[in-house]
Design an enzyme around this catalytic site. Sequence first.
Site, PDB file in Angstrom:
ATOM      1  N   HIS A 118      -3.892  -3.415  -2.594  1.00  0.00           N
ATOM      2  CA  HIS A 118      -3.493  -3.521  -3.882  1.00  0.00           C
ATOM      3  C   HIS A 118      -4.150  -4.730  -4.644  1.00  0.00           C
ATOM      4  O   HIS A 118      -3.999  -5.017  -5.820  1.00  0.00           O
ATOM      5  CB  HIS A 118      -1.922  -3.875  -3.999  1.00  0.00           C
ATOM      6  CG  HIS A 118      -0.984  -2.845  -3.765  1.00  0.00           C
ATOM      7  ND1 HIS A 118      -0.875  -1.369  -3.987  1.00  0.00           N
ATOM      8  CD2 HIS A 118       0.200  -2.890  -2.814  1.00  0.00           C
ATOM      9  CE1 HIS A 118      -0.257  -0.903  -3.444  1.00  0.00           C
ATOM     10  NE2 HIS A 118       0.475  -1.679  -2.747  1.00  0.00           N
ATOM     11  N   TYR A 127      -3.175   9.387 -12.278  1.00  0.00           N
ATOM     12  CA  TYR A 127      -2.272  10.100 -11.511  1.00  0.00           C
ATOM     13  C   TYR A 127      -1.989  11.311 -12.091  1.00  0.00           C
ATOM     14  O   TYR A 127      -1.729  12.542 -11.496  1.00  0.00           O
ATOM     15  CB  TYR A 127      -0.868   9.299 -11.446  1.00  0.00           C
ATOM     16  CG  TYR A 127       0.319   9.594 -10.621  1.00  0.00           C
ATOM     17  CD1 TYR A 127       0.194   9.589  -9.534  1.00  0.00           C
ATOM     18  CD2 TYR A 127       1.160  10.473 -11.409  1.00  0.00           C
ATOM     19  CE1 TYR A 127       1.682  10.076  -8.853  1.00  0.00           C
ATOM     20  CE2 TYR A 127       2.353  11.082 -10.764  1.00  0.00           C
ATOM     21  CZ  TYR A 127       2.464  10.918  -9.375  1.00  0.00           C
ATOM     22  OH  TYR A 127       3.624  11.054  -8.541  1.00  0.00           O
ATOM     23  N   THR A 146       1.045   6.150  -1.968  1.00  0.00           N
ATOM     24  CA  THR A 146       1.532   6.901  -0.759  1.00  0.00           C
ATOM     25  C   THR A 146       0.683   8.530  -0.929  1.00  0.00           C
ATOM     26  O   THR A 146       0.291   8.849   0.177  1.00  0.00           O
ATOM     27  CB  THR A 146       2.919   7.123  -0.620  1.00  0.00           C
ATOM     28  OG1 THR A 146       3.585   5.928  -0.517  1.00  0.00           O
ATOM     29  CG2 THR A 146       3.199   7.953   0.523  1.00  0.00           C
ATOM     30  N   GLY A 160       8.286  11.004  -7.926  1.00  0.00           N
ATOM     31  CA  GLY A 160       6.982  11.629  -8.193  1.00  0.00           C
ATOM     32  C   GLY A 160       6.431  12.448  -9.242  1.00  0.00           C
ATOM     33  O   GLY A 160       5.691  13.365  -9.226  1.00  0.00           O
ATOM     34  N   ARG A 166      -1.916   5.027 -13.265  1.00  0.00           N
ATOM     35  CA  ARG A 166      -0.904   6.008 -13.775  1.00  0.00           C
ATOM     36  C   ARG A 166      -0.304   5.187 -15.466  1.00  0.00           C
ATOM     37  O   ARG A 166      -0.765   4.118 -15.552  1.00  0.00           O
ATOM     38  CB  ARG A 166       0.087   5.639 -12.908  1.00  0.00           C
ATOM     39  CG  ARG A 166       1.598   6.742 -12.883  1.00  0.00           C
ATOM     40  CD  ARG A 166       2.463   6.517 -11.797  1.00  0.00           C
ATOM     41  NE  ARG A 166       3.538   7.680 -11.942  1.00  0.00           N
ATOM     42  CZ  ARG A 166       4.342   7.467 -11.037  1.00  0.00           C
ATOM     43  NH1 ARG A 166       4.893   6.785 -10.210  1.00  0.00           N
ATOM     44  NH2 ARG A 166       5.312   8.523 -11.098  1.00  0.00           N
ATOM     45  N   LYS A 225       2.869   1.019  -7.112  1.00  0.00           N
ATOM     46  CA  LYS A 225       3.582   2.279  -7.751  1.00  0.00           C
ATOM     47  C   LYS A 225       2.724   3.102  -8.650  1.00  0.00           C
ATOM     48  O   LYS A 225       3.407   3.659  -9.660  1.00  0.00           O
ATOM     49  CB  LYS A 225       5.192   1.722  -8.436  1.00  0.00           C
ATOM     50  CG  LYS A 225       5.778   0.593  -7.548  1.00  0.00           C
ATOM     51  CD  LYS A 225       6.122   1.226  -6.355  1.00  0.00           C
ATOM     52  CE  LYS A 225       7.015   2.372  -6.108  1.00  0.00           C
ATOM     53  NZ  LYS A 225       7.019   2.841  -4.892  1.00  0.00           N
ATOM     54  N   SER A 239       8.932   3.139 -12.239  1.00  0.00           N
ATOM     55  CA  SER A 239       8.865   3.148 -10.610  1.00  0.00           C
ATOM     56  C   SER A 239       9.063   1.735  -9.908  1.00  0.00           C
ATOM     57  O   SER A 239       9.679   1.650  -9.006  1.00  0.00           O
ATOM     58  CB  SER A 239       7.485   3.725 -10.212  1.00  0.00           C
ATOM     59  OG  SER A 239       7.643   4.058  -8.940  1.00  0.00           O
TER      60      SER A 239
END
Length: 337
Positions: free
Chosen positions: A144, A234, A85, A304, A168, A81, A176
């Site tokens: 991961h 991020y 993606t 996002g 992030r 998370k 998330s």
Amino acid sequence: METPLILPTDKQVELDEGYQKTHKNFDELLPTLPTRKGWWMHQLFQYQGFWLSAFGIRGIMLVHDHFKPRPTDIIVATSPKCGTTWLKALVFSIINRDSYDFSDHPLSKASHQDLMILLELHIHGSGSTSLVDGLASPRVISTHIPYSLFPERMTEGSSPCRFVYLCRDPKDVLVSKWHFSNKVRPEELPPLTLDEAFESFCQGVSHEGPFWDHVLGYWKASLESPEKVLFFKYEDVKKQPWGCVRKVAEFLGVPFSEEEENKGVVGEIVKLCSFEKMSSLDVNKRDTRNRERPVSNSDFFRKGEVRDWVNHLSPQMAEKLDQITEQKLQGTGLSFH
């Protein structure tokens, strides 16, 4: 440099003695490990300092015993998370930009799960490294796995592997993860409350957690071996996606030519991989759950956004997480402010 689509397979491999030994070692080890309640699976196990699923541990053991790295391997790594993606899409499109037309791109038709395998999941699923061994080079592989849990042949000395890592703000990661867990939890389980998720996350008990240890493993490696580990936040990619795309291309040895810059290729990649574009695709809006894939493509897309945590966490929760983060990252040169 074309990476073929990776399609799900039910093909069973006949395991040789080496694989059988790894599975036997796993079966003997698992009952001895400390356990805690998982967020969307029933149990997490503490293995070498991290909380992992059973399939994650088995996958790591198979990687240690049998995975053979190649000079062209690219490992796309995240804690869950953290924009996984998005990072997978960016790296895939950068590496394969000469193979596909942006008007008819695989990312517009196929799930990111089909374009790039999750190393530990696919190795666990087949019981061997045969699926990964059969991929054409350059292999672009998602994971991961914490950096310290890779075998030294992938991380030390003359290791051929290159890692691209995205992290992030932990407050957004918590929110998330909480949303995601309630999407994919089995129906027979009650929803996970935010308070439960918060307490577990603060204690380091979440998938591939503690979160801070996962991040620091890759951060320190990026400082020690910047030619092998590229580290992004991020929030920075959201601010300057064009610059980050160029940096990834340079790191992977495929910088954009002047002609590509003039044609706007960088902008095309940023647009193709944007949250707005990817979340609007039919393949990512459908419910694709089945026995082999209990998580739907649509489950990977929510907002996002940066700082969505302000809509969910109390000031006291945010302050506590910030205090933990400051303590964990003190003296490392890394911060999320």
